[in-house]
Design a protein around this motif. Sequence first.
Motif, short mmCIF file in Angstrom:
data_model
loop_
_atom_site.label_atom_id
_atom_site.label_comp_id
_atom_site.label_asym_id
_atom_site.label_seq_id
_atom_site.Cartn_x
_atom_site.Cartn_y
_atom_site.Cartn_z
N ASP A 21 0.85 -1.19 0.00
CA ASP A 21 0.00 0.00 0.00
C ASP A 21 0.89 1.24 0.00
O ASP A 21 1.63 1.48 0.95
CB ASP A 21 -0.92 0.00 1.22
N GLY A 22 0.80 2.00 -1.07
CA GLY A 22 1.61 3.20 -1.19
C GLY A 22 2.72 3.07 -2.20
O GLY A 22 3.16 4.07 -2.78
N THR A 51 -3.06 3.41 -2.16
CA THR A 51 -3.02 3.06 -3.59
C THR A 51 -4.01 1.94 -3.89
O THR A 51 -3.62 0.79 -4.07
CB THR A 51 -1.60 2.60 -4.00
N ARG A 55 -3.66 1.20 -8.92
CA ARG A 55 -2.66 2.24 -8.67
C ARG A 55 -1.33 1.63 -8.23
O ARG A 55 -0.25 2.18 -8.51
CB ARG A 55 -3.15 3.21 -7.58
N ARG A 56 -1.37 0.48 -7.58
CA ARG A 56 -0.13 -0.21 -7.20
C ARG A 56 0.67 -0.57 -8.45
O ARG A 56 1.89 -0.41 -8.50
CB ARG A 56 -0.45 -1.46 -6.40
N TYR A 59 2.31 2.54 -10.04
CA TYR A 59 3.50 3.08 -9.37
C TYR A 59 4.65 2.10 -9.29
O TYR A 59 5.81 2.49 -9.23
CB TYR A 59 3.13 3.54 -7.96
N SER A 136 4.14 1.86 5.36
CA SER A 136 2.84 2.45 5.02
C SER A 136 2.15 3.01 6.25
O SER A 136 1.47 4.04 6.18
CB SER A 136 1.94 1.40 4.36
N TYR A 159 1.48 12.49 -2.51
CA TYR A 159 0.30 11.66 -2.26
C TYR A 159 -0.82 12.14 -3.17
O TYR A 159 -1.16 13.32 -3.20
CB TYR A 159 -0.14 11.77 -0.80
N TYR A 187 -9.77 5.86 -0.93
CA TYR A 187 -8.49 6.41 -0.52
C TYR A 187 -8.52 6.87 0.94
O TYR A 187 -9.57 7.30 1.45
CB TYR A 187 -8.12 7.62 -1.38
N ARG A 241 -7.78 13.78 -10.67
CA ARG A 241 -6.71 13.29 -9.80
C ARG A 241 -6.11 14.48 -9.07
O ARG A 241 -5.75 15.49 -9.69
CB ARG A 241 -5.63 12.58 -10.61
N GLU A 284 4.00 11.59 -12.58
CA GLU A 284 3.41 11.13 -11.31
C GLU A 284 4.44 10.95 -10.21
O GLU A 284 4.10 10.90 -9.04
CB GLU A 284 2.65 9.83 -11.51
#
Length: 297
Positions: A21-22, A51, A55-56, A59, A136, A159, A187, A241, A284
């Motif tokens: 996560d993140g 995330t 989204r994981r 990134y 996290s 973030y 989120y 976003r 990003e």
Amino acid sequence: MLNYSTISKSSVKSVAIGSFDGIHKGHKELIKKLGDGGALVVICNGRACLTPGDRRQEYSGVPCFYYDLDDISGLRGDEFIDMLKKDFVNLKKIVVGYDFKFGKDRAWDKHDLKHLFDGEVVVVDEFCFDGLGVHSSAIRRFLRDGDIYRANRLLGREYSVVGRVVDGQGIGKKYLYPTLNLDITPYLVPKDGVYATRTKIDNTTYSSITFVGYRLSTDGEFAIENHILDNDIDVTPSSVRVCFVEWIRDNKKFDSLDELKNQIAKDIIIAKNVAKSCDLSIDEISLHSRNLEGVYK
């Protein structure tokens, strides 16, 4: 970005296991150890997170395969590893963090993993930055405290959340400043207050200011309201976003809309100054250069 949805489990040769996560700086240390044919085994627990969803994958830059914690929490350690070997038939390497626990009641650890898995096991030491272990949980704590600066440093990026545009009061456009009202479920919501932000709508990024909290001066309802600076948005988007750049002030109650509008005008001046020193390229992983310039190489 590559389309990882076409990648099959049979092509995966190494996995890193965790909640990821993140996808913060600590996670990146595990990802570096994967090598060719690497992927993430993401254990999802259903909590509000940094995330959610793909989204994981965005990134991390590697394929992600998701497992629901409720579906696997009853497995013994050996059963969990057997499941992975069946799912990833060409698995040769597993990468985990130093504090990795797995199996029912988290009763198995990195030492057990080395006995249960007949391939290579890589254990990555705790990654520290600014004198802190990068986790996290620490990032969540900073966000809940409104410490965007530290949260972003540990993340290695700003973030950001994706918000669905929802109906608001209508007061902003008529009496104050026009806003996009957002629902950012699932989120993690940062501390109540006003933030300098940047907002991506379609392929364009704008400097912005964002309010998070209960509307103490009007209806008392919780809201996330985003105002785009120096630009009129002709067509209301369905989603945006938002990147959190800097905390400006706490939420507070005002006695009149005029008093509230005067304060928002002051907040906007601060947000504009922040935007001048912020990379608005919509990369990003770009960082708030005023606070972070030269930190990451």
